[in-house]
Design a protein around this motif. Structure first.
Motif, PDB file in Angstrom:
ATOM      1  N   SER A 177     118.027  22.816  13.685  1.00  0.00           N
ATOM      2  CA  SER A 177     118.019  21.353  13.575  1.00  0.00           C
ATOM      3  C   SER A 177     119.315  20.914  12.926  1.00  0.00           C
ATOM      4  CB  SER A 177     116.820  20.889  12.746  1.00  0.00           C
ATOM      5  OG  SER A 177     116.978  19.544  12.322  1.00  0.00           O
ATOM      6  N   PHE A 178     119.988  19.946  13.547  1.00  0.00           N
ATOM      7  CA  PHE A 178     121.242  19.435  12.993  1.00  0.00           C
ATOM      8  C   PHE A 178     120.999  18.751  11.653  1.00  0.00           C
ATOM      9  CE2 PHE A 178     124.743  16.071  13.387  1.00  0.00           C
ATOM     10  CZ  PHE A 178     125.655  16.867  12.710  1.00  0.00           C
TER      11      PHE A 178
ATOM     12  N   ASP B  86     127.862  18.404  20.859  1.00  0.00           N
ATOM     13  CA  ASP B  86     127.433  17.016  20.638  1.00  0.00           C
ATOM     14  C   ASP B  86     128.477  16.307  19.774  1.00  0.00           C
ATOM     15  OD1 ASP B  86     126.162  14.643  19.768  1.00  0.00           O
ATOM     16  OD2 ASP B  86     124.197  15.559  20.041  1.00  0.00           O
TER      17      ASP B  86
ATOM     18  N   PHE C 144     123.728  27.954  15.256  1.00  0.00           N
ATOM     19  CA  PHE C 144     124.146  26.565  15.066  1.00  0.00           C
ATOM     20  C   PHE C 144     125.203  26.101  16.061  1.00  0.00           C
ATOM     21  CE2 PHE C 144     122.942  27.908  10.667  1.00  0.00           C
ATOM     22  CZ  PHE C 144     121.831  27.082  10.525  1.00  0.00           C
TER      23      PHE C 144
ATOM     24  N   GLN D  49     125.227  25.579  19.103  1.00  0.00           N
ATOM     25  CA  GLN D  49     124.758  24.655  20.143  1.00  0.00           C
ATOM     26  C   GLN D  49     125.004  23.198  19.784  1.00  0.00           C
ATOM     27  OE1 GLN D  49     120.328  24.363  20.179  1.00  0.00           O
ATOM     28  NE2 GLN D  49     120.399  25.928  18.568  1.00  0.00           N
ATOM     29  N   PHE D  50     125.080  22.885  18.483  1.00  0.00           N
ATOM     30  CA  PHE D  50     125.244  21.497  18.064  1.00  0.00           C
ATOM     31  C   PHE D  50     126.656  20.978  18.294  1.00  0.00           C
ATOM     32  CE2 PHE D  50     121.976  22.994  14.831  1.00  0.00           C
ATOM     33  CZ  PHE D  50     120.909  22.521  15.575  1.00  0.00           C
ATOM     34  N   TYR D  51     127.623  21.890  18.436  1.00  0.00           N
ATOM     35  CA  TYR D  51     129.020  21.464  18.442  1.00  0.00           C
ATOM     36  C   TYR D  51     129.483  20.924  19.790  1.00  0.00           C
ATOM     37  CZ  TYR D  51     129.443  23.201  13.733  1.00  0.00           C
ATOM     38  OH  TYR D  51     129.276  23.375  12.389  1.00  0.00           O
TER      39      TYR D  51
ATOM     40  N   ARG E  50     129.931  26.895  13.211  1.00  0.00           N
ATOM     41  CA  ARG E  50     130.327  26.810  14.620  1.00  0.00           C
ATOM     42  C   ARG E  50     130.442  28.187  15.261  1.00  0.00           C
ATOM     43  NH1 ARG E  50     136.020  24.484  17.094  1.00  0.00           N
ATOM     44  NH2 ARG E  50     135.288  24.249  19.261  1.00  0.00           N
TER      45      ARG E  50
ATOM     46  N   GLN F  25     128.144  14.069  17.745  1.00  0.00           N
ATOM     47  CA  GLN F  25     127.634  13.714  16.428  1.00  0.00           C
ATOM     48  C   GLN F  25     128.204  14.616  15.336  1.00  0.00           C
ATOM     49  OE1 GLN F  25     123.323  13.804  16.667  1.00  0.00           O
ATOM     50  NE2 GLN F  25     123.238  11.597  16.952  1.00  0.00           N
ATOM     51  N   VAL F  26     128.335  15.906  15.641  1.00  0.00           N
ATOM     52  CA  VAL F  26     128.846  16.846  14.647  1.00  0.00           C
ATOM     53  C   VAL F  26     130.273  16.485  14.266  1.00  0.00           C
ATOM     54  CG1 VAL F  26     129.369  19.255  14.148  1.00  0.00           C
ATOM     55  CG2 VAL F  26     127.363  18.673  15.521  1.00  0.00           C
TER      56      VAL F  26
END
Length: 381
Positions: free
Chosen positions: A194-195, A76, A70, A72-74, A65, A78-79
């Motif tokens: 990619s997540f 969402d 990476f 950018q995924f947090y 995080r 989903q994470v």
């Protein structure tokens, strides 16, 4: 790629460092797996290894995080669904490791946790084959829960020899990481982040760090807390990437690679799935609970054939690696190359499976001349 490798090393290092501490806690609390009739270990062994695996997974995700690659995924959900779902399934497993829950209590907890993950956004929405979609949100959640629960129990079922579940999951997650990364490059994405690939490399690191203490002779078992954690996170990795690939973006010639998100999870987890299906059918045919333990799993059959503990594990590693390689190779190989790989690899795996059986060696040496007794008694590994 460097960012992924660094994340995997972090997950591996945290798991490796925490595992001895968890082992000491298990010994102090007397949370040990006793020697039962169905087991192959000979001394009571600590079984809270899932705590170390959870530490490696959560530690890697929290560090990720803080990295621009990476982070950018947090944004969402989903994470966070995966993080809290992993924590919940591990806690359920820890309770089971300590108090030995009834199968229906454990299954109910798995269903509730899987439903929470699906509700928070990790769902099967569409399949990249013929543009198929799931008609409703309710149906999507139902299918997702089914996939997560089946995968969770499949890994749990195959966890019968030292290092077996961790090694097979490592191979499968590694294959899916390679697939996810290659697919991003194939589609000429602007970012290679990619997540799904991130989940894959973290699982690889966690399994690798834990195997240092879990390979035969194991100093600690992962327990249900670890096996269910691996099953849940692996299934979420599959679900995240499934439906994210548009076959049209790859062109007609790349139709098969676009279908791999559906085929690859089945391929890389075929051994746990096959073992679970055979066990359920076998037990139901006897009028028993599908969760009643026995000594007829695939790894037990390899032991009965005459393989040593380590050889049985390595044989299953080989089969898992071959099937995973076969599935991922669809991205690069021609149909002819795929056929040659399937035939050659299948023959090799079959020969390795039977070539080192003690009975075959004894027959060979009895026919070819004297064979020292002490060498005949010595294991190959």
């Amino acid at each position: 790629m460097k960012a992924y490798l660094l994340l995997g090393v972090i997950a591996c290092a945290i798991t490796f460092l925490v595992t001895p501490l968890v082992r000491r806690i298990s010994l102090a609390l007397h949370v040990l797996t006793p020697v039962r009739g169905r087991d192959v270990h000979t001394v009571p062994t600590p079984r809270l290894g899932g705590i170390a695996m959870l530490s490696g997974l959560l530690g890697a995700f929290l560090i990720a995080r803080q990295t621009p690659y990476f982070s950018q995924f947090y944004s969402d959900p989903q994470v966070w669904a995966l993080i809290f779902g992993s924590l919940a399934i591990a806690v359920l497993g820890i309770i089971d490791d300590i108090y030995d829950l009834n199968w229906w209590t454990k299954l109910s907890g798995q269903v509730l946790i899987a439903a929470g993950i699906a509700w928070q956004g990790i769902q099967i929405v569409s399949f990249p084959i013929f543009g198929m979609t799931i008609p409703s949100t309710r149906m999507s959640i139902l299918v997702t829960v089914l996939i997560i629960v089946v995968s969770t129990n499949a890994v749990n079922f195959v966890d019968g020899l030292d290092g077996l579940a961790a090694g097979i999951t490592l191979i499968g997650a590694g294959a899916f990481f390679v697939y996810s990364y290659l697919l991003i490059r194939l589609t000429n994405a602007q970012s290679y982040a990619s997540f799904a690939a991130m989940i894959g490399i973290v699982i690889v690191g966690v399994c690798l760090g834990f195997l240092t203490s879990n390979f035969h002779p194991a100093k600690i078992f992962m327990g249900d807390s670890g096996s269910m954690l691996l099953g849940l996170t692996t299934s979420c990795m599959f679900i995240v990437v499934t439906g994210q690939t548009d076959p049209a973006s790859l062109g007609r010639s790349q139709f098969l690679p676009a279908a791999i998100p559906v085929l690859l999870p089945i391929a890389v987890m075929i051994l746990p799935f096959l073992d679970m299906v055979m066990a359920v059918i076998r037990r139901l045919s006897r009028g028993q609970s599908p969760f009643k333990p026995d000594r007829q799993h695939l790894h037990h059959r390899l032991l009965k054939m005459g393989h040593s503990h380590r050889r049985a594990v390595l044989v299953m590693y080989l089969w898992a690696f071959f099937i995973s390689l076969l599935a991922v190779s669809f991205l690069k190989l021609s149909p002819l190359g795929e056929l040659l790989l399937a035939c050659g690899g299948g023959v090799l795996c079959f020969l390795v499976t039977i070539a080192f059986l003690p009975g075959l060696r004894s027959d060979y040496f009895a026919a070819s001349g004297p064979y020292p007794h002490h060498q005949r008694q010595k294991e190959d590994l």
